[in-house]
Design a protein around this motif. Structure first.
Motif, PDB file in Angstrom:
ATOM      1  N   GLU A  40       0.802  -1.222   0.000  1.00  0.00           N
ATOM      2  CA  GLU A  40       0.000   0.000   0.000  1.00  0.00           C
ATOM      3  C   GLU A  40       0.834   1.271   0.000  1.00  0.00           C
ATOM      4  OE1 GLU A  40      -3.589  -1.993   2.711  1.00  0.00           O
ATOM      5  OE2 GLU A  40      -2.197  -0.527   3.566  1.00  0.00           O
ATOM      6  N   SER A  41       2.077   1.176   0.422  1.00  0.00           N
ATOM      7  CA  SER A  41       2.918   2.368   0.548  1.00  0.00           C
ATOM      8  C   SER A  41       4.285   2.111  -0.059  1.00  0.00           C
ATOM      9  CB  SER A  41       3.062   2.743   2.027  1.00  0.00           C
ATOM     10  OG  SER A  41       3.940   3.828   2.188  1.00  0.00           O
ATOM     11  N   ARG A  42       4.854   3.143  -0.640  1.00  0.00           N
ATOM     12  CA  ARG A  42       6.176   2.981  -1.264  1.00  0.00           C
ATOM     13  C   ARG A  42       7.307   3.154  -0.267  1.00  0.00           C
ATOM     14  NH1 ARG A  42       6.715   7.107  -5.394  1.00  0.00           N
ATOM     15  NH2 ARG A  42       8.579   5.965  -6.004  1.00  0.00           N
ATOM     16  N   LEU A  43       6.996   3.650   0.934  1.00  0.00           N
ATOM     17  CA  LEU A  43       8.010   3.780   1.987  1.00  0.00           C
ATOM     18  C   LEU A  43       7.455   3.215   3.284  1.00  0.00           C
ATOM     19  CD1 LEU A  43      10.652   4.780   3.270  1.00  0.00           C
ATOM     20  CD2 LEU A  43       9.558   7.021   3.584  1.00  0.00           C
ATOM     21  N   VAL A  44       8.079   2.162   3.769  1.00  0.00           N
ATOM     22  CA  VAL A  44       7.699   1.559   5.044  1.00  0.00           C
ATOM     23  C   VAL A  44       8.926   1.579   5.948  1.00  0.00           C
ATOM     24  CG1 VAL A  44       6.910  -0.523   6.236  1.00  0.00           C
ATOM     25  CG2 VAL A  44       5.956   0.081   3.989  1.00  0.00           C
ATOM     26  N   THR A  45       8.779   2.159   7.131  1.00  0.00           N
ATOM     27  CA  THR A  45       9.872   2.196   8.098  1.00  0.00           C
ATOM     28  C   THR A  45       9.524   1.297   9.271  1.00  0.00           C
ATOM     29  OG1 THR A  45      10.421   4.471   7.497  1.00  0.00           O
ATOM     30  CG2 THR A  45      11.304   3.653   9.575  1.00  0.00           C
ATOM     31  N   GLU A 137      13.553  10.642  -0.027  1.00  0.00           N
ATOM     32  CA  GLU A 137      12.606  11.529  -0.697  1.00  0.00           C
ATOM     33  C   GLU A 137      13.011  11.775  -2.144  1.00  0.00           C
ATOM     34  OE1 GLU A 137      10.011  15.289   0.792  1.00  0.00           O
ATOM     35  OE2 GLU A 137      12.157  15.343   1.225  1.00  0.00           O
ATOM     36  N   GLU A 138      14.281  11.983  -2.350  1.00  0.00           N
ATOM     37  CA  GLU A 138      14.803  12.239  -3.696  1.00  0.00           C
ATOM     38  C   GLU A 138      14.612  11.023  -4.605  1.00  0.00           C
ATOM     39  OE1 GLU A 138      19.164  13.429  -5.569  1.00  0.00           O
ATOM     40  OE2 GLU A 138      18.675  14.011  -3.510  1.00  0.00           O
ATOM     41  N   LEU A 139      14.909   9.832  -4.087  1.00  0.00           N
ATOM     42  CA  LEU A 139      14.813   8.621  -4.899  1.00  0.00           C
ATOM     43  C   LEU A 139      13.364   8.269  -5.232  1.00  0.00           C
ATOM     44  CD1 LEU A 139      17.475   6.325  -3.170  1.00  0.00           C
ATOM     45  CD2 LEU A 139      17.714   7.594  -5.313  1.00  0.00           C
ATOM     46  N   LEU A 140      12.468   8.423  -4.282  1.00  0.00           N
ATOM     47  CA  LEU A 140      11.068   8.100  -4.529  1.00  0.00           C
ATOM     48  C   LEU A 140      10.427   9.053  -5.529  1.00  0.00           C
ATOM     49  CD1 LEU A 140       9.860   7.141  -0.927  1.00  0.00           C
ATOM     50  CD2 LEU A 140      10.238   5.599  -2.856  1.00  0.00           C
ATOM     51  N   ARG A 145       8.245   3.440  -9.471  1.00  0.00           N
ATOM     52  CA  ARG A 145       8.183   1.982  -9.296  1.00  0.00           C
ATOM     53  C   ARG A 145       9.061   1.511  -8.136  1.00  0.00           C
ATOM     54  NH1 ARG A 145       9.836  -0.547 -14.812  1.00  0.00           N
ATOM     55  NH2 ARG A 145       8.758  -2.404 -14.028  1.00  0.00           N
ATOM     56  N   LEU A 146       9.778   2.422  -7.528  1.00  0.00           N
ATOM     57  CA  LEU A 146      10.688   2.087  -6.438  1.00  0.00           C
ATOM     58  C   LEU A 146       9.935   1.962  -5.111  1.00  0.00           C
ATOM     59  CD1 LEU A 146      13.608   1.820  -5.225  1.00  0.00           C
ATOM     60  CD2 LEU A 146      13.583   4.324  -4.990  1.00  0.00           C
ATOM     61  N   HIS A 147      10.234   0.933  -4.352  1.00  0.00           N
ATOM     62  CA  HIS A 147       9.743   0.785  -2.981  1.00  0.00           C
ATOM     63  C   HIS A 147      10.943   0.764  -2.040  1.00  0.00           C
ATOM     64  CE1 HIS A 147       6.073  -0.384  -5.014  1.00  0.00           C
ATOM     65  NE2 HIS A 147       5.434  -0.312  -3.858  1.00  0.00           N
ATOM     66  N   ILE A 148      10.800   1.401  -0.892  1.00  0.00           N
ATOM     67  CA  ILE A 148      11.889   1.452   0.087  1.00  0.00           C
ATOM     68  C   ILE A 148      11.386   0.937   1.429  1.00  0.00           C
ATOM     69  CG2 ILE A 148      13.456   2.958   1.387  1.00  0.00           C
ATOM     70  CD1 ILE A 148      13.648   4.747  -1.041  1.00  0.00           C
ATOM     71  N   LEU A 149      12.178   0.066   2.012  1.00  0.00           N
ATOM     72  CA  LEU A 149      11.903  -0.498   3.329  1.00  0.00           C
ATOM     73  C   LEU A 149      13.085  -0.132   4.221  1.00  0.00           C
ATOM     74  CD1 LEU A 149       9.954  -2.368   4.916  1.00  0.00           C
ATOM     75  CD2 LEU A 149      11.258  -4.313   4.039  1.00  0.00           C
ATOM     76  N   ALA A 150      12.836   0.641   5.267  1.00  0.00           N
ATOM     77  CA  ALA A 150      13.905   1.112   6.151  1.00  0.00           C
ATOM     78  C   ALA A 150      13.739   0.527   7.542  1.00  0.00           C
ATOM     79  CB  ALA A 150      13.895   2.632   6.222  1.00  0.00           C
ATOM     80  N   THR A 151      14.850   0.346   8.246  1.00  0.00           N
ATOM     81  CA  THR A 151      14.788   0.005   9.668  1.00  0.00           C
ATOM     82  C   THR A 151      15.455   1.119  10.455  1.00  0.00           C
ATOM     83  OG1 THR A 151      16.898  -1.166   9.901  1.00  0.00           O
ATOM     84  CG2 THR A 151      15.034  -2.431   9.046  1.00  0.00           C
ATOM     85  N   SER A 152      14.849   1.464  11.561  1.00  0.00           N
ATOM     86  CA  SER A 152      15.360   2.575  12.358  1.00  0.00           C
ATOM     87  C   SER A 152      14.740   2.529  13.740  1.00  0.00           C
ATOM     88  CB  SER A 152      15.017   3.912  11.684  1.00  0.00           C
ATOM     89  OG  SER A 152      15.452   5.010  12.453  1.00  0.00           O
ATOM     90  N   GLU A 161       5.275   8.250   4.687  1.00  0.00           N
ATOM     91  CA  GLU A 161       5.908   7.103   5.334  1.00  0.00           C
ATOM     92  C   GLU A 161       4.893   6.289   6.130  1.00  0.00           C
ATOM     93  OE1 GLU A 161       9.710   6.623   8.389  1.00  0.00           O
ATOM     94  OE2 GLU A 161       8.468   8.434   8.433  1.00  0.00           O
ATOM     95  N   ARG A 162       4.952   4.964   6.006  1.00  0.00           N
ATOM     96  CA  ARG A 162       4.146   4.071   6.828  1.00  0.00           C
ATOM     97  C   ARG A 162       5.071   3.471   7.888  1.00  0.00           C
ATOM     98  NH1 ARG A 162      -0.589   1.591   5.196  1.00  0.00           N
ATOM     99  NH2 ARG A 162      -0.737   3.445   3.875  1.00  0.00           N
TER     100      ARG A 162
END
Length: 704
Positions: A40-45, A137-140, A145-152, A161-162
């Protein structure tokens, strides 16, 4: 001139995911949740405290979804990176970009990911949040079509951000009815123990110790894994015995692990370093709370010139975002929690700061104030709120009491707190605990005082609720004597009421009638309905019914219920309904009696009133017998027989209850016959108290 970007040797379209070196245990719901959010989201942290398993969970997820991305899943680990200016270059290197031009790394990255259908994982962002957020932010923006998954350990604070928190693993007891062997914390320990000791077997001999160990370690995967490593030299029970200093014990992980993951202390210390000074101070001060707490409590206890009250909300939010505080939201509101491991770390810092005594004192005063507010409001429309609230605050009340009882000069505050909480001991199912604390506090405060008088009548009330009529009478008589000595007229009246209650339990109806009548007379104009006036009215009606003065008993109870309705009082009202049911049954109106009994049972479901529920079920069983439903009555008798065992003295030992019970048993046996009664009785013996109430309310199929 733009130079072409070379593709390095070994580049693979599917990505560069590290292999999973250990088995993955549990987290089924979390993984499903992450998959949904990633769709559902292109950025999940993914956030969480150190050692909770963020990276490992994300790696498992990545292996599960890698086939969904045409251009692969790519993993960039920033854990060892210290220079924020190198974030872009580090990610570029992880992606295998070999740009030899003088362009900015971000420009290279943007061009490389353009139009690629890929998932980029950026692991361990918390110490480089600003740089990571800008690059993400710049990459998205450059690639839809890019999805990013971050850990923090804290979010990136981007609008789209989700954020998905990773909690500790479930520990034994979190899931009602779950087998210890199926608990994910226990399974993780067993898996890692098997790696350390190939002959390790999780069997009935050690399952209890392993379960307790996992509970003590708060379900933190790193802590559990470090404990499993200790099996090389220690048994499970020895590890448990040494857990008083968990930070020094839980050291010695893999030499290849990051330094901050080699010991539990280092993992938490890493989180500590990420906090602002004010957040660190608040973390230390919050360690005085046990279990969870509300924001108002944090403001009262922790605020001062160094931490202004108006800043506490933002600081708490910061600790939530950094995964130091867990947040719990439900119908009762929002509460916060420091898990034990983080609280212990905070306690050490609080001790170093020299603030432990002051924070404990303020904590005690907050809960004393809260108890007094609850006592004042108990007889009103927010009764259920105060029931829920004080059940939630149970752990904090215990800590406050222990501090008061052990601290010179503060024992009298323990008396005040305990006696203000009479409604908690009586109405929240905590009579045994209340009695223990009251007796300790009275012993610590031997001199006559108004505080002691109040604690004595509360102790009498508690002992009566346990069926200890002799102990209740002794406490009430002591209260009366000391109240006269210190000039406490209110305590004299309440002592009379409690003596009347004890006399009722002993079957001395004449004495009970006289004493309860005095209490009612002196309390009639008193705005405080509990615990003097309303309970005395209900108890006097029991006396009157036993003396066959049914009209007077019913009149009293109807008036009592009207007062309860006007004031929003429910707890004593449920007893009034039960007493009215008994009176109407005695006058040959079982249909009306059943309505009252069932209404009382329905109200009691809002409280943890085991005693009141059992008494109401006794009367309900008699009503069903009068309605010629003897099988249902016998089933209730079976449930009562079983459930009284865990509640204390059956029927409180009161003759007006035991005589009716014995008579009912004989009637049911006569109607059903020996075999029929036994079958119905055994059916009821399998029911817990909630199920027995449902049976009495007609919510269970009585024909099954």
């Amino acid at each position: 001139m733009r130079l072409p970007m070379a593709t390095p040797t070994g580049w693979r379209r599917e990505g560069n995911l590290p292999a999973e070196l250990t088995s993955f245990v549990g987290r089924t719901r979390l993984l499903a949740n992450l998959k949904r959010h990633l769709g559902e989201s292109r950025l999940v942290t993914v956030t969480g405290i150190g050692g909770v398993g963020k990276s490992r969970t994300v790696l498992r997820l990545a292996h599960q979804v890698r086939a969904q991305y045409e251009d692969g899943v790519w993993f960039a680990d920033l854990a060892r990176l210290q220079d924020a200016g190198m974030v872009k270059q580090t990610i570029a290197s992880a992606l295998g970009i070999a740009d030899q031009s003088s362009r900015e790394a971000s420009e290279t990255l943007t061009e490389w990911v353009e139009d690629r259908d890929m998932l980029l994982i950026i692991d361990t962002c918390e110490h480089l949040v600003q740089g990571c957020a800008e690059l993400v932010e710049e990459l998205l923006e450059a690639n839809s079509r890019l999805h990013i998954l971050a850990t923090s350990r804290q979010s990136l604070h981007l609008p789209y951000e989700r954020v998905v928190p990773v909690p500790p693993l479930q520990v034994p007891g979190d899931e009602p009815g779950e087998s210890l062997y199926n608990n994910e914390s226990v399974q993780l320990f067993a898996a890692r123990a098997g790696s350390v000791m190939p002959d390790f077997v999780l069997d009935e001999h050690i399952i209890g110790s392993v379960a307790e160990l996992c509970r003590r370690l708060d379900g933190i995967p790193l802590a559990i894994e470090l404990a499993a490593v200790r099996l090389r030299a220690l048994s499970v029970d020895q590890i448990l015995g040494l857990l008083a200093d968990r930070f020094s014990l839980l050291a010695g992980a893999s030499r290849t692990a990051l330094p901050r993951h080699q010991t539990l202390r280092a993992a938490i210390g890493w989180s500590h370093e990420l906090c602002e000074p004010a957040e660190r101070l608040l973390w230390a001060r919050l360690s005085v709370f046990a279990g969870d707490f509300e924001l108002d409590a944090a403001r009262f206890v922790c605020a001062d010139d160094r931490l202004p009250s108006e800043d506490i909300t933002d600081l708490v939010t910061g600790l939530v975002e950094k995964s130091i505080l867990l947040i719990r939201s439900n119908h009762a509101g929002v509460r916060y929690k420091l898990i034990d491991t983080l609280a212990e770390y905070g306690e050490e810092w609080l001790e170093k700061l020299g603030e432990t005594k002051d924070m404990r004192h303020r904590h005690l005063h907050y809960y004393l104030s809260l108890a007094q507010r609850g006592e004042d409001a108990w007889s009103g429309p927010r009764q259920i709120y105060w029931f829920v609230r004080m059940r939630q605050e149970h752990d904090n009340v215990r800590i406050a009491l222990e501090h008061a009882l052990k601290t010179p000069g503060e024992a009298v505050l323990a008396l005040r707190l305990l006696s203000s909480l009479w409604f908690m001991w009586i109405c929240c199912g905590l009579t045994r605990e209340g009695r223990i604390y009251l007796e300790r506090a009275l012993e610590a405060n031997p001199g006559a005082s108004k505080e002691r008088c109040k604690a004595l009548w509360v102790l009498s009330y508690v002992r009566s609720a346990q069926g200890d009529s002799q102990g209740a009478l002794a406490a009430a008589e002591s209260c009366s004597t000391e109240a006269v000595r210190v000039g406490d007229s209110k305590a004299v009246i309440l002592a009379s009421k409690m003596q009347g209650t004890a006399a009722l339990l002993q079957g001395d109806l004449q004495k009970a009638s006289a004493l309860l009548g005095v209490a009612i007379e002196f309390n009639t104009d008193n705005k405080e309905l509990n615990p003097g006036l309303l309970p005395a009215i209900v108890e006097l009606s029991i006396v009157l019914t036993s003396q066959h003065e049914f009209y007077e008993a019913e009149s009293l109870l109807v008036d009592c219920l009207q007062v309860c309705k006007e004031r929003g009082e429910l707890f004593v009202g449920s007893y009034a309904h039960w007493a009215l049911a008994a009176t109407r049954l005695a006058t040959g109106r079982p249909g009306d009696a059943l309505q009252n009994a069932q209404e009382g049972l329905r109200v009691k479901r809002h409280f943890h009133d085991t005693l009141g529920t059992l008494i109401a079920l006794e009367t309900t069983a008699s009503i069903y017998s009068a309605l010629e439903q003897s099988e249902l009555a016998a089933r209730l008798l079976g449930a009562l027989h079983q459930n009284w065992k865990t509640a204390g003295l059956p029927m409180l030992g009161a003759p007006w209850l035991t005589d009716g019970h014995n008579k009912l048993v004989k009637e049911c046996q006569k109607v059903l016959g020996e075999d029929g009664y036994k079958t119905a009785f055994e059916y009821g013996g399998k029911l817990d108290l909630d199920e027995a109430s449902s049976l009495a309310l007609g919510e269970l199929d009585a024909s099954s």
